[in-house]
Design a protein around this motif. Structure first.
Motif, PDB file in Angstrom:
ATOM      1  N   VAL A 168      46.574  65.296  34.528  1.00 26.59           N
ATOM      2  CA  VAL A 168      45.767  64.579  35.521  1.00 26.59           C
ATOM      3  C   VAL A 168      46.658  63.625  36.323  1.00 26.59           C
ATOM      4  O   VAL A 168      46.626  63.607  37.565  1.00 26.59           O
ATOM      5  CB  VAL A 168      44.630  63.802  34.828  1.00 26.59           C
ATOM      6  CG1 VAL A 168      43.917  62.877  35.820  1.00 26.59           C
ATOM      7  CG2 VAL A 168      43.636  64.768  34.190  1.00 26.59           C
ATOM      8  N   TYR A 169      47.455  62.840  35.633  1.00 26.75           N
ATOM      9  CA  TYR A 169      48.271  61.809  36.286  1.00 26.75           C
ATOM     10  C   TYR A 169      49.266  62.410  37.281  1.00 26.75           C
ATOM     11  O   TYR A 169      49.348  61.983  38.444  1.00 26.75           O
ATOM     12  CB  TYR A 169      49.009  60.996  35.223  1.00 26.75           C
ATOM     13  CG  TYR A 169      49.938  59.945  35.785  1.00 26.75           C
ATOM     14  CD1 TYR A 169      49.429  58.766  36.332  1.00 26.75           C
ATOM     15  CD2 TYR A 169      51.317  60.122  35.767  1.00 26.75           C
ATOM     16  CE1 TYR A 169      50.278  57.793  36.848  1.00 26.75           C
ATOM     17  CE2 TYR A 169      52.175  59.161  36.276  1.00 26.75           C
ATOM     18  CZ  TYR A 169      51.652  58.006  36.815  1.00 26.75           C
ATOM     19  OH  TYR A 169      52.499  57.043  37.332  1.00 26.75           O
ATOM     20  N   TYR A 170      50.007  63.416  36.827  1.00 29.22           N
ATOM     21  CA  TYR A 170      51.043  63.971  37.689  1.00 29.22           C
ATOM     22  C   TYR A 170      50.465  64.859  38.796  1.00 29.22           C
ATOM     23  O   TYR A 170      51.069  64.983  39.866  1.00 29.22           O
ATOM     24  CB  TYR A 170      52.089  64.715  36.869  1.00 29.22           C
ATOM     25  CG  TYR A 170      52.961  63.772  36.076  1.00 29.22           C
ATOM     26  CD1 TYR A 170      53.734  62.813  36.728  1.00 29.22           C
ATOM     27  CD2 TYR A 170      52.987  63.814  34.681  1.00 29.22           C
ATOM     28  CE1 TYR A 170      54.517  61.916  36.000  1.00 29.22           C
ATOM     29  CE2 TYR A 170      53.773  62.932  33.955  1.00 29.22           C
ATOM     30  CZ  TYR A 170      54.538  61.977  34.621  1.00 29.22           C
ATOM     31  OH  TYR A 170      55.313  61.097  33.912  1.00 29.22           O
ATOM     32  N   SER A 171      49.316  65.438  38.579  1.00 29.20           N
ATOM     33  CA  SER A 171      48.658  66.168  39.664  1.00 29.20           C
ATOM     34  C   SER A 171      48.324  65.217  40.808  1.00 29.20           C
ATOM     35  O   SER A 171      48.528  65.525  41.990  1.00 29.20           O
ATOM     36  CB  SER A 171      47.383  66.855  39.164  1.00 29.20           C
ATOM     37  OG  SER A 171      47.688  67.846  38.222  1.00 29.20           O
ATOM     38  N   ARG A 172      47.817  64.045  40.464  1.00 27.58           N
ATOM     39  CA  ARG A 172      47.497  63.050  41.482  1.00 27.58           C
ATOM     40  C   ARG A 172      48.761  62.522  42.157  1.00 27.58           C
ATOM     41  O   ARG A 172      48.822  62.368  43.380  1.00 27.58           O
ATOM     42  CB  ARG A 172      46.725  61.879  40.875  1.00 27.58           C
ATOM     43  CG  ARG A 172      45.390  62.238  40.251  1.00 27.58           C
ATOM     44  CD  ARG A 172      44.344  62.642  41.275  1.00 27.58           C
ATOM     45  NE  ARG A 172      44.508  64.013  41.758  1.00 27.58           N
ATOM     46  CZ  ARG A 172      43.680  64.644  42.545  1.00 27.58           C
ATOM     47  NH1 ARG A 172      42.604  64.031  42.990  1.00 27.58           N
ATOM     48  NH2 ARG A 172      43.898  65.875  42.923  1.00 27.58           N
ATOM     49  N   ARG A 173      49.807  62.253  41.340  1.00 27.77           N
ATOM     50  CA  ARG A 173      51.063  61.732  41.896  1.00 27.77           C
ATOM     51  C   ARG A 173      51.715  62.730  42.842  1.00 27.77           C
ATOM     52  O   ARG A 173      52.340  62.338  43.851  1.00 27.77           O
ATOM     53  CB  ARG A 173      52.029  61.385  40.763  1.00 27.77           C
ATOM     54  CG  ARG A 173      51.679  60.153  39.963  1.00 27.77           C
ATOM     55  CD  ARG A 173      51.920  58.867  40.748  1.00 27.77           C
ATOM     56  NE  ARG A 173      53.317  58.708  41.123  1.00 27.77           N
ATOM     57  CZ  ARG A 173      54.236  58.107  40.368  1.00 27.77           C
ATOM     58  NH1 ARG A 173      53.893  57.624  39.169  1.00 27.77           N
ATOM     59  NH2 ARG A 173      55.478  57.994  40.787  1.00 27.77           N
ATOM     60  N   LEU A 174      51.608  64.005  42.519  1.00 28.11           N
ATOM     61  CA  LEU A 174      52.246  65.050  43.320  1.00 28.11           C
ATOM     62  C   LEU A 174      51.337  65.572  44.431  1.00 28.11           C
ATOM     63  O   LEU A 174      51.730  66.462  45.184  1.00 28.11           O
ATOM     64  CB  LEU A 174      52.665  66.211  42.415  1.00 28.11           C
ATOM     65  CG  LEU A 174      53.726  65.875  41.351  1.00 28.11           C
ATOM     66  CD1 LEU A 174      53.910  67.033  40.374  1.00 28.11           C
ATOM     67  CD2 LEU A 174      55.057  65.525  42.013  1.00 28.11           C
ATOM     68  N   GLY A 175      50.121  65.043  44.522  1.00 24.02           N
ATOM     69  CA  GLY A 175      49.211  65.435  45.586  1.00 24.02           C
ATOM     70  C   GLY A 175      48.680  66.848  45.446  1.00 24.02           C
ATOM     71  O   GLY A 175      48.479  67.547  46.447  1.00 24.02           O
ATOM     72  N   LEU A 176      48.407  67.281  44.199  1.00 18.98           N
ATOM     73  CA  LEU A 176      47.959  68.646  43.945  1.00 18.98           C
ATOM     74  C   LEU A 176      46.445  68.692  43.714  1.00 18.98           C
ATOM     75  O   LEU A 176      45.885  67.813  43.045  1.00 18.98           O
ATOM     76  CB  LEU A 176      48.670  69.209  42.711  1.00 18.98           C
ATOM     77  CG  LEU A 176      50.193  69.351  42.838  1.00 18.98           C
ATOM     78  CD1 LEU A 176      50.808  69.668  41.470  1.00 18.98           C
ATOM     79  CD2 LEU A 176      50.555  70.429  43.852  1.00 18.98           C
ATOM     80  N   PRO A 177      45.756  69.706  44.230  1.00 15.69           N
ATOM     81  CA  PRO A 177      44.326  69.870  43.929  1.00 15.69           C
ATOM     82  C   PRO A 177      44.110  70.006  42.423  1.00 15.69           C
ATOM     83  O   PRO A 177      44.895  70.675  41.736  1.00 15.69           O
ATOM     84  CB  PRO A 177      43.961  71.163  44.659  1.00 15.69           C
ATOM     85  CG  PRO A 177      45.010  71.321  45.712  1.00 15.69           C
ATOM     86  CD  PRO A 177      46.267  70.751  45.126  1.00 15.69           C
ATOM     87  N   LEU A 178      43.047  69.384  41.927  1.00 16.88           N
ATOM     88  CA  LEU A 178      42.864  69.292  40.476  1.00 16.88           C
ATOM     89  C   LEU A 178      41.451  69.683  40.048  1.00 16.88           C
ATOM     90  O   LEU A 178      40.461  69.183  40.595  1.00 16.88           O
ATOM     91  CB  LEU A 178      43.151  67.860  40.013  1.00 16.88           C
ATOM     92  CG  LEU A 178      42.924  67.530  38.540  1.00 16.88           C
ATOM     93  CD1 LEU A 178      43.842  68.357  37.641  1.00 16.88           C
ATOM     94  CD2 LEU A 178      43.128  66.036  38.288  1.00 16.88           C
ATOM     95  N   VAL A 179      41.401  70.577  39.059  1.00 17.22           N
ATOM     96  CA  VAL A 179      40.167  70.921  38.354  1.00 17.22           C
ATOM     97  C   VAL A 179      40.315  70.439  36.920  1.00 17.22           C
ATOM     98  O   VAL A 179      41.370  70.630  36.298  1.00 17.22           O
ATOM     99  CB  VAL A 179      39.911  72.439  38.373  1.00 17.22           C
ATOM    100  CG1 VAL A 179      38.730  72.809  37.458  1.00 17.22           C
ATOM    101  CG2 VAL A 179      39.640  72.926  39.782  1.00 17.22           C
ATOM    102  N   ALA A 180      39.289  69.808  36.368  1.00 18.92           N
ATOM    103  CA  ALA A 180      39.286  69.421  34.955  1.00 18.92           C
ATOM    104  C   ALA A 180      38.049  70.012  34.293  1.00 18.92           C
ATOM    105  O   ALA A 180      36.978  70.047  34.898  1.00 18.92           O
ATOM    106  CB  ALA A 180      39.297  67.898  34.808  1.00 18.92           C
TER     107      ALA A 180
END
Length: 381
Positions: free
Chosen positions: A100-112
């Motif tokens: 979650v953290y690195y997806s946000r830092r890297l600007g990546l679309p995220l599904v949880a």
């Protein structure tokens, strides 16, 4: 589409999450998508053509039978190397928090996706004071995702009431070609009944953990000399259960997989699932696809899978006599056969392809939502 899946559990571990993931990854790979799996390092480097990047794993006192990975910067490294179009974090808790953290830092679309009532488990492990903190922690993690998934409508309602956002239900599925009454095996039945194949065989499949409520079945065994029980699975509660079921018609088999598991289902008479903590319980659908009548607790997720009296029976978990009384309703073979046949016919419509296709649509939704948000922040929309 390039898809990175960050998961707290993967092969060779066995549970409903791993079953769902394996079926989904197989479909995605066959459909031309590229999948990277980031998971605890348990010696698996590849699955169905998808690379598995391991993260150092260790056991913890509260669950010595399974290894977990702590948050780590390695997740960032793997994401940067793979450059995915979408990140799917499965059951974020420990290493998933890094996803979650690195997806946000890297600007990546995220599904949880939310699969396990970890917060609810705290009372079973004598840590009820952690409940509010755990719910807050999981809410913070999930609410950073562009799309959140759960596995039943009742869980969606609960998560909504607890402040989780962007929630959708991810369809259940079952390997319809793997399970069925054609897998009946007399040798397997001899084994599961401990050499008493004439008795009515109760079957449980799943983790042997405190929150599963398996102890409830002992009263059922003591109430009828014509019943025996096979517990297929393993877990941290195994030795406690061995002591608890001593001197009863009960055997412990360890985990079964593939053809062996299909034979176990098909060679039993009744599937018993006493847990009240499930977010779905995929083993219920596996048992139904095997033509077994299912007895499960009357909870929201179980009620979404079972029509009481038609495709299975639901017992009242607050009534200490209800499980025994419900199972004894299935004494007659004709009743068991009728309910089992109804269950089989319903389960055949829940193949994994439909579930995987739906997930791909959620990935597209997350990608588009993320892109739209970025354009809005940049003043382009």
């Amino acid at each position: 589409m390039k898809i990175a899946i960050v998961t707290e559990t993967f092969l060779p571990s066995t549970d409903g999450i791993v079953t769902r993931l394996c079926a989904t990854i197989q479909w995605l790979q066959k459909s031309g998508h590229e999948v990277l799996i980031i998971a605890p390092d348990l010696g698996i480097n590849e699955f169905e053509g998808a690379k598995v990047k391991g993260v150092p794993a260790r056991t913890f006192f509260f669950y010595p039978d399974r290894k977990f990975s702590l948050p780590t910067h390695k997740v960032k490294k793997y994401l940067q190397e793979f450059r995915p179009d979408i990140v799917h974090v499965v059951n974020p808790a420990l290493v998933g928090a890094s996803g979650v953290y690195y997806s946000r830092r890297l600007g990546l679309p995220l599904v949880a996706s939310y699969h396990t009532n970890i917060a609810q488990y705290s009372s079973y492990y004598r840590l009820p004071f952690l409940l509010p903190l755990l719910w807050k922690y999981f809410r913070i993690l999930h609410n950073q995702a562009d799309v959140n998934l759960c596995t039943s409508e009742s869980v969606k309602d609960e998560l909504t009431s607890r402040g989780f956002r962007n929630l959708h239900v991810w369809k259940r599925g079952v390997a319809v070609q793997q399970f069925g009454s054609q897998n009946y095996d007399q040798t397997m039945r001899e084994y599961l009944t401990n050499g008493q194949p004439e008795k009515t065989l109760l079957l449980y499949v799943g983790r042997l953990a405190a929150e599963k409520g398996i102890e409830r079945i002992r009263d059922v065994l003591e109430g009828s000399s014509n019943l025996c029980l096979a517990l297929v699975g393993d877990g941290p509660h195994k030795e406690t259960l061995r002591c608890y079921f001593r001197d009863t018609n009960c055997i412990f088999t360890g985990f079964f997989h593939g053809e062996k598991l299909a034979k176990a289902y098909a060679s039993a008479d009744i599937f018993v699932f006493p847990s009240i903590t499930e977010t779905l319980g995929l083993v219920i659908l596996e048992a139904m696809a095997s033509g077994l009548p299912v007895v499960a607790a009357r909870t929201g997720p179980s009620s979404e899978q079972i029509v009481d009296g038609t495709t299975g029976l639901l017992y009242l978990p607050d009534d200490p006599n209800s499980l025994k009384e419900t199972i004894l309703k299935l004494n007659e073979k004709t009743i068991r056969w009728k309910i089992g046949r109804n269950a089989y016919n319903v389960a055949r419509s829940f193949g994994w392809d439909e579930s995987a296709e739906q997930l791909l649509e959620f990935y597209k939704l997350a990608y588009n939502t993320h892109s739209h948000r970025n354009r809005y922040l940049l003043g382009l929309d």
